[in-house]
Scaffold this motif. Structure first.
Motif, PDB file in Angstrom:
ATOM      1  N   GLU A  17       2.839  59.272 -28.533  1.00 41.01           N
ATOM      2  CA  GLU A  17       1.686  59.094 -29.425  1.00 41.01           C
ATOM      3  C   GLU A  17       2.136  58.692 -30.825  1.00 41.01           C
ATOM      4  N   ARG A  21       0.861  55.356 -32.610  1.00 40.32           N
ATOM      5  CA  ARG A  21       0.114  55.465 -33.870  1.00 40.32           C
ATOM      6  C   ARG A  21       0.826  54.740 -35.014  1.00 40.32           C
ATOM      7  N   GLU A 288      -7.653  55.350 -21.703  1.00 41.92           N
ATOM      8  CA  GLU A 288      -8.141  54.274 -22.572  1.00 41.92           C
ATOM      9  C   GLU A 288      -8.866  54.855 -23.777  1.00 41.92           C
ATOM     10  N   GLU A 289      -9.639  55.925 -23.529  1.00 43.23           N
ATOM     11  CA  GLU A 289     -10.400  56.552 -24.622  1.00 43.23           C
ATOM     12  C   GLU A 289      -9.469  57.157 -25.667  1.00 43.23           C
ATOM     13  N   ALA A 290      -8.387  57.771 -25.236  1.00 42.75           N
ATOM     14  CA  ALA A 290      -7.444  58.385 -26.169  1.00 42.75           C
ATOM     15  C   ALA A 290      -6.771  57.334 -27.041  1.00 42.75           C
ATOM     16  N   ASP A 292      -8.033  54.356 -27.704  1.00 39.10           N
ATOM     17  CA  ASP A 292      -9.077  53.829 -28.584  1.00 39.10           C
ATOM     18  C   ASP A 292      -9.292  54.751 -29.783  1.00 39.10           C
ATOM     19  N   GLN A 293      -9.166  56.049 -29.559  1.00 43.66           N
ATOM     20  CA  GLN A 293      -9.316  56.989 -30.663  1.00 43.66           C
ATOM     21  C   GLN A 293      -8.176  56.821 -31.681  1.00 43.66           C
ATOM     22  N   MET A 294      -6.954  56.637 -31.188  1.00 46.12           N
ATOM     23  CA  MET A 294      -5.823  56.368 -32.094  1.00 46.12           C
ATOM     24  C   MET A 294      -6.107  55.107 -32.914  1.00 46.12           C
ATOM     25  N   ASP A 295      -6.636  54.108 -32.236  1.00 50.33           N
ATOM     26  CA  ASP A 295      -6.949  52.839 -32.883  1.00 50.33           C
ATOM     27  C   ASP A 295      -7.965  53.041 -33.998  1.00 50.33           C
ATOM     28  N   ALA A 296      -9.032  53.785 -33.694  1.00 52.18           N
ATOM     29  CA  ALA A 296     -10.083  54.015 -34.678  1.00 52.18           C
ATOM     30  C   ALA A 296      -9.582  54.850 -35.850  1.00 52.18           C
ATOM     31  N   GLU A 297      -8.771  55.842 -35.562  1.00 52.22           N
ATOM     32  CA  GLU A 297      -8.272  56.726 -36.627  1.00 52.22           C
ATOM     33  C   GLU A 297      -7.300  56.009 -37.554  1.00 52.22           C
ATOM     34  N   THR A 298      -6.440  55.167 -37.006  1.00 50.76           N
ATOM     35  CA  THR A 298      -5.515  54.420 -37.868  1.00 50.76           C
ATOM     36  C   THR A 298      -6.255  53.358 -38.681  1.00 50.76           C
TER      37      THR A 298
END
Length: 326
Positions: A17, A21, A288-290, A292-298
């Protein structure tokens, strides 16, 4: 193309991760800088390494936090991977007082001694002799540290690089030379600047070990540097050639007329972030959701950093001579 073939369980999920990230953060940071540059918010120049994230991130995260880093003019990614505050980085590039160097270093001269970042450098190859100085300090103090010294294929032909590798070899200095071969020195293809394009041979005259790896495979980068780090700390210098590609142009004036759209698009398909994402999904390490969450948070982190940088004050003229030593 899949990442290096290793047992999936070998890799700690927290590390996987962190690798993802940090690559995402590096990519988004540079894309934001590119956008703000086009908007006239970034003065001077800046050099982006979009597409080279695996080489930078995998290298720095494989080393230890106490190790030193000397980056090049294209140094945003390794510096971010070293843990330099992203808000302070953004403010620095915008020339603001709250920047990591009080707005005086800009894109090419970022340093953070507390994080072991001894500086990025706008003069090709000039960080290598400094790396030898840092390596000598480590040896004299008997410390368990190494120096990561980045340079590119263009700098590989410069005297300072050869002199530094020779000196590091003679004195057995703990310097890990990282040659990021992105194929071009500004607009000159490597084949027009070097008769023999096997850059691993740069190590031969100095009798130091060398490894050549796929610089877009972050697990291969991480694993190779992890092993090399222990060798360098004990036995002296080593060279690692990381073959990669910069999708972005050399600098603000680069219109990419020296290479074809087909060539760039072919390398886009080898994007280290998309490649690593595919691997993580195939190995069922993340959903995929996890990801995508990294993507949104960064993305949110970079947007917040940009807002911080834009809203930060400019340095006062009264401080113009502060921190000037020469």
């Amino acid at each position: 193309m899949e990442p290096t073939q290793t047992t999936p369980s070998k890799w700690n999920k927290q590390l996987l991760e962190e690798l993802m990230r940090t690559m995402m953060l590096s990519r988004k940071f540079e894309e934001k800088i590119e956008q703000m540059f086009a908007e006239g918010l970034v003065h001077g120049t800046t050099h982006l390494g979009i597409g080279e994230e695996a080489a930078a991130v995998g290298t720095v995260l494989a080393a230890r936090p106490e190790d030193y880093l000397l980056a090049t003019h294209r140094g945003h990614q390794p510096v971010l991977a070293k843990g330099v505050d992203v808000n302070a980085m953004m403010a620095e590039i915008l020339g603001k007082q709250s920047g990591i160097c009080k707005g005086k270093g800009g894109s090419m001269h970022i340093a953070d001694i507390d994080k072991g970042v001894l500086g990025s450098n706008g003069v090709l190859g000039s960080n290598a002799p400094i790396a030898c100085g840092a390596g000598l300090t480590i040896r004299r103090k008997g410390e368990d540290k190494i120096v990561l010294c980045f340079f590119g294929d263009g700098a590989a032909n410069l005297g300072a690089i050869h002199e530094a590798m020779n000196l590091a070899a003679v004195w057995n200095l703990p310097v890990l030379f990282i040659l990021v071969n992105n194929g071009y020195g500004v607009s000159t293809h490597i084949s027009k600047a070097s008769r023999d394009t096997d850059l691993a041979k740069r190590a031969y005259p100095f009798g130091i070990p060398v490894k050549t790896i796929d610089g877009n495979d972050i697990l291969a980068v991480y694993e190779t540097v992890r092993e090399a780090r222990d060798y360098v700390a004990q036995s002296g210098p080593m060279l690692i050639v990381q073959n990669t590609y910069r999708i972005s142009g050399h600098s603000k004036s680069d219109q990419n007329r020296y290479r074809s759209k087909e060539e760039i698009d072919a390398w886009r398909e080898k994007c280290p972030i998309l490649r690593f994402k595919a691997y993580l999904l195939e190995q069922d390490r993340f959903t995929e959701e996890a990801i995508d969450q990294m993507d949104a948070e960064t993305t949110a982190q970079i947007e917040a950093a940009a807002e911080y940088g834009i809203n930060s004050p400019l340095p006062s003229l009264d401080t113009i001579l502060d921190d000037v030593y020469a």
